[in-house]
Design an enzyme around this catalytic site. Structure first.
Site, PDB file in Angstrom:
ATOM      1  N   SER B  46       0.853  -1.198   0.000  1.00 46.79           N
ATOM      2  CA  SER B  46       0.000   0.000   0.000  1.00 46.79           C
ATOM      3  C   SER B  46       0.887   1.245   0.000  1.00 46.79           C
ATOM      4  O   SER B  46       1.882   1.290   0.718  1.00 46.79           O
ATOM      5  CB  SER B  46      -0.876   0.028   1.252  1.00 46.79           C
ATOM      6  OG  SER B  46      -1.846  -0.981   1.195  1.00 46.79           O
ATOM      7  N   ASN B  69       2.207  -7.968  13.386  1.00 50.95           N
ATOM      8  CA  ASN B  69       3.063  -6.966  12.748  1.00 50.95           C
ATOM      9  C   ASN B  69       2.597  -5.550  12.971  1.00 50.95           C
ATOM     10  O   ASN B  69       1.408  -5.272  13.101  1.00 50.95           O
ATOM     11  CB  ASN B  69       3.169  -7.242  11.235  1.00 50.95           C
ATOM     12  CG  ASN B  69       2.130  -6.479  10.444  1.00 50.95           C
ATOM     13  OD1 ASN B  69       2.332  -5.315  10.093  1.00 50.95           O
ATOM     14  ND2 ASN B  69       0.996  -7.111  10.183  1.00 50.95           N
ATOM     15  N   ASN B 126      -6.992   0.483   0.630  1.00 53.31           N
ATOM     16  CA  ASN B 126      -6.706  -0.111   1.945  1.00 53.31           C
ATOM     17  C   ASN B 126      -7.473   0.673   3.009  1.00 53.31           C
ATOM     18  O   ASN B 126      -7.022   1.710   3.482  1.00 53.31           O
ATOM     19  CB  ASN B 126      -5.190  -0.079   2.203  1.00 53.31           C
ATOM     20  CG  ASN B 126      -4.807  -0.692   3.530  1.00 53.31           C
ATOM     21  OD1 ASN B 126      -5.672  -0.949   4.378  1.00 53.31           O
ATOM     22  ND2 ASN B 126      -3.532  -0.915   3.731  1.00 53.31           N
ATOM     23  N   CYS B 132      -3.796   1.388  15.976  1.00 52.82           N
ATOM     24  CA  CYS B 132      -2.540   1.413  16.730  1.00 52.82           C
ATOM     25  C   CYS B 132      -1.395   1.989  15.918  1.00 52.82           C
ATOM     26  O   CYS B 132      -0.339   2.279  16.445  1.00 52.82           O
ATOM     27  CB  CYS B 132      -2.181   0.025  17.249  1.00 52.82           C
ATOM     28  SG  CYS B 132      -1.940  -1.190  15.975  1.00 52.82           S
ATOM     29  N   LYS B 161     -10.482  -3.106   0.552  1.00 51.87           N
ATOM     30  CA  LYS B 161     -10.005  -4.022   1.603  1.00 51.87           C
ATOM     31  C   LYS B 161     -10.494  -3.540   2.954  1.00 51.87           C
ATOM     32  O   LYS B 161     -10.272  -2.384   3.331  1.00 51.87           O
ATOM     33  CB  LYS B 161      -8.481  -4.101   1.599  1.00 51.87           C
ATOM     34  CG  LYS B 161      -7.947  -5.180   2.544  1.00 51.87           C
ATOM     35  CD  LYS B 161      -6.472  -5.403   2.318  1.00 51.87           C
ATOM     36  CE  LYS B 161      -5.960  -6.587   3.124  1.00 51.87           C
ATOM     37  NZ  LYS B 161      -4.540  -6.860   2.847  1.00 51.87           N
ATOM     38  N   GLY B 213      -1.994 -14.999   9.682  1.00 44.12           N
ATOM     39  CA  GLY B 213      -1.448 -16.346   9.740  1.00 44.12           C
ATOM     40  C   GLY B 213      -2.496 -17.413  10.016  1.00 44.12           C
ATOM     41  O   GLY B 213      -3.664 -17.105  10.292  1.00 44.12           O
TER      42      GLY B 213
END
Lengths: 266, 300
Positions: B46, B69, B126, B132, B161, B213
């Site tokens: 992005s 991440n 996006n 955060c 998204k 994940g």
């Protein structure tokens, strides 16, 4: 809490047990810890609340880093004293591929000799015969010469101004050694333009050569793409590459990227 | 032989796997490499107007089945980004998507226009980032305005998204009504946190980060199922996919294509061809000849 960070992906902590001033800007940190790693792999050294940076492993047992002071993070690190705790994660990346060949030449430029010390130790254990060339600008910048001599590794020093060892570059010295003696492999870490020249000289002589690259590393596991050198992820595909892999890579020896990904000429 | 081609908002993909934004796609060479690894399409990271360094390290942790991440949208800015995208478009074996992350409705429009002009076949917005990272979390009304604004300036397919928030389904419906051509569901979960117990410090430099994940796949799958139940436009089912079985679940929940990100770590960059082959093996064993036959099975 050992079970918690067995994967190496979460921080471990260890006490600094020895500090060695190698040169005005390079210091060795010996920790009360060991790491299961291969020469050429790196660890991420973390100072909580500050930053975390990749450091090549200069010895695995005891875990040792030989670090150049080159920015705010290492400035903080250089303030650490014996007995202080250091945090690290790893090992990360792929190290040098060490085939059981006889004569190997290790060529380190500046603080790039750090991983070559671990490599020399490993080569000796495998009954190989390593020779090292340490390149530096001037006599006071020559690092780890004593460490290699203690290992009884044949050691050559090259300085740009001739204040120590042979006057000239480590590539010049490597070339004259290769012309006198048969080396089965060359391993190098140092300034990228130096390694470009070394790879070319090895190519001319038909000697296989592996090079350790440096880029801005973030994730360490090949997902974020920040450390790209062309289509290679230095953090995960490397940091050590066979020179033949680097041959067609446009960025090699030319461009690096900063924390945002903006490209800069090397 | 099973045929795994899909048509995503009019774009033909040789298989349903799509490299998601934020994974590996920092330059043209890496995007092309992922194409050679079998991806059906690839998405660049992005971009924002100006370069962003993102969060300092540690910005990514592997937790055994999940990644956490706070890369924080590191990118070289739209100008340098578009140069890489153009090169990728010229050299890639597969369709290249661009991804933009604006800080306002106007900025989204500007970024999308520039990225579309770089030659990509579709632009992804996006709108799923976490608070955060000091970034805006977009509400329902804003999502509608962003999509409308972009659609008025970009003629290419526009994907949206979204975050796996409580408002996900409403957000998807608003995006559809505003003209979105596809929904990418979902962005990473969380934010989550890991504290180093020796130092008492959160390990991620931003303290918290988005979770992705295999561990989040069941959560993501339910999100995709809910979105697919509520919109007509195609969905790129994303979140924890690393195997053919994961991809099949997403498709049975109604997804047209399947995003892969963290799977690059869990199964290597060859995850794309591996997932494709696993989908084909399943289809061959069960006698399915096209993905149309299994899409949305779980919705019935």
């Amino acid at each position: 809490m050992s079970g918690f960070s067995e994967s190496g992906m979460l921080p471990r902590t260890a006490r600094i047990r020895e500090l060695i001033n190698e040169s005005p800007r390079v210091k060795t940190f010996v920790l009360d810890a060991r790491i299961i790693a291969k020469p050429g792999q790196y660890a991420m050294v973390w100072i909580p609340g500050v930053d975390e940076k990749p450091m090549s492993i200069s010895r695995a047992d005891p875990l040792t880093f030989t670090v150049a002071n080159r920015g705010p993070f290492t400035e903080r690190l250089f303030g650490f004293k014996i007995g202080d705790n250091l945090y690290f994660r790893g090992p990360f990346g792929n190290g040098f591929v060490i085939r059981a060949v006889k004569n190997v030449l290790l060529v380190g430029g500046g603080y790039g000799v750090a991983p070559l010390r671990f490599l020399a130790e490993t080569a000796l254990q495998k009954r190989m015969v390593p020779t090292v060339v340490i390149g530096a600008r001037t006599a006071s910048d020559v690092v780890l010469e004593e460490a290699f001599k203690e290992l009884k590794v044949k050691t050559f020093v090259a300085t740009d101004d001739g204040t120590a060892g042979i006057k000239g570059s480590c590539v010049d010295v490597a070339c004259s050694l290769m012309d006198k003696e048969k080396f089965n492999a060359v391993y190098s870490c140092g300034p990228e333009k130096m390694m470009v020249a070394l790879a070319a000289e090895c190519g001319k002589r038909g000697v296989k050569c592996q090079l350790s690259l440096e880029r801005f590393i973030k994730c360490g596991i090949g997902v974020c793409g920040q450390c790209a050198c062309g289509g290679l992820r230095v953090c995960h595909d490397g940091p050590v590459f066979d020179s033949r892999v680097l041959k067609g890579v446009d960025d090699f020896g030319k461009r690096t990227r900063d924390a945002s990904g903006v490209a800069h000429d090397l | 032989m099973a045929n795994v081609c899909v048509s995503l908002a009019g774009i033909s993909l040789r298989n349903p796997t799509v490299l998601v934004a934020g994974i590996m796609g920092t330059n043209a060479e890496l995007l092309c490499r992922v194409g050679k690894c079998g991806a059906g399409a690839v998405t660049g990271i992005s971009c924002s107007l100006e370069p962003r360094s993102g969060a300092v390290n540690p910005c990514l942790l592997e937790l055994g089945g999940a990644l956490l991440n706070c890369v924080g949208l590191a990118n070289p800015g739209v100008e340098a980004y578009c140069i890489e995208l153009s090169k990728a478009v010229g050299a890639s074996d597969v369709p290249v998507f661009g991804s933009v992350a604006g800080s306002s409705v106007e900025e989204f429009g500007l970024l999308a226009e520039r990225v579309a002009a770089a030659g990509v076949v579709a632009v992804e917005l996006n709108l799923g980032a976490h608070s955060c990272f000091g970034r805006r979390v977009w509400n329902l009304e804003e999502i509608g305005k962003v999509v409308e604004g972009v659609k008025s300036r970009v003629k290419k397919p526009v994907f949206v998204k979204l975050a796996p928030s409580l408002g996900l389904v409403d957000n998807a419906m608003v995006a559809e009504a505003a003209g979105a051509d596809a929904i990418t569901a979902v962005h990473s979960f969380g934010p989550g946190m890991v504290i180093d117990v020796e130092s008492g410090t959160p390990v991620l430099s931003s303290r918290a980060g988005g979770m992705s994940g295999p561990a989040i796949k069941p959560l993501a799958l339910k999100c995709v199922y809910d979105v697919c139940s509520s919109v007509e436009i195609p969905v790129i089912g994303t979140g924890g996919v690393s195997t053919g079985r994961d991809a099949l679940e997403m498709i049975m929940a109604g997804a047209t294509a399947v995003g892969i990100g963290s799977g690059v770590y869990y199964r290597g960059a060859s995850v794309f061809s591996r997932v494709e082959n696993e989908i084909k093996s399943f289809m061959n064993a069960r006698g399915f000849s096209s993905l149309e036959e299994i899409r949305g099975l779980a919705l019935k």
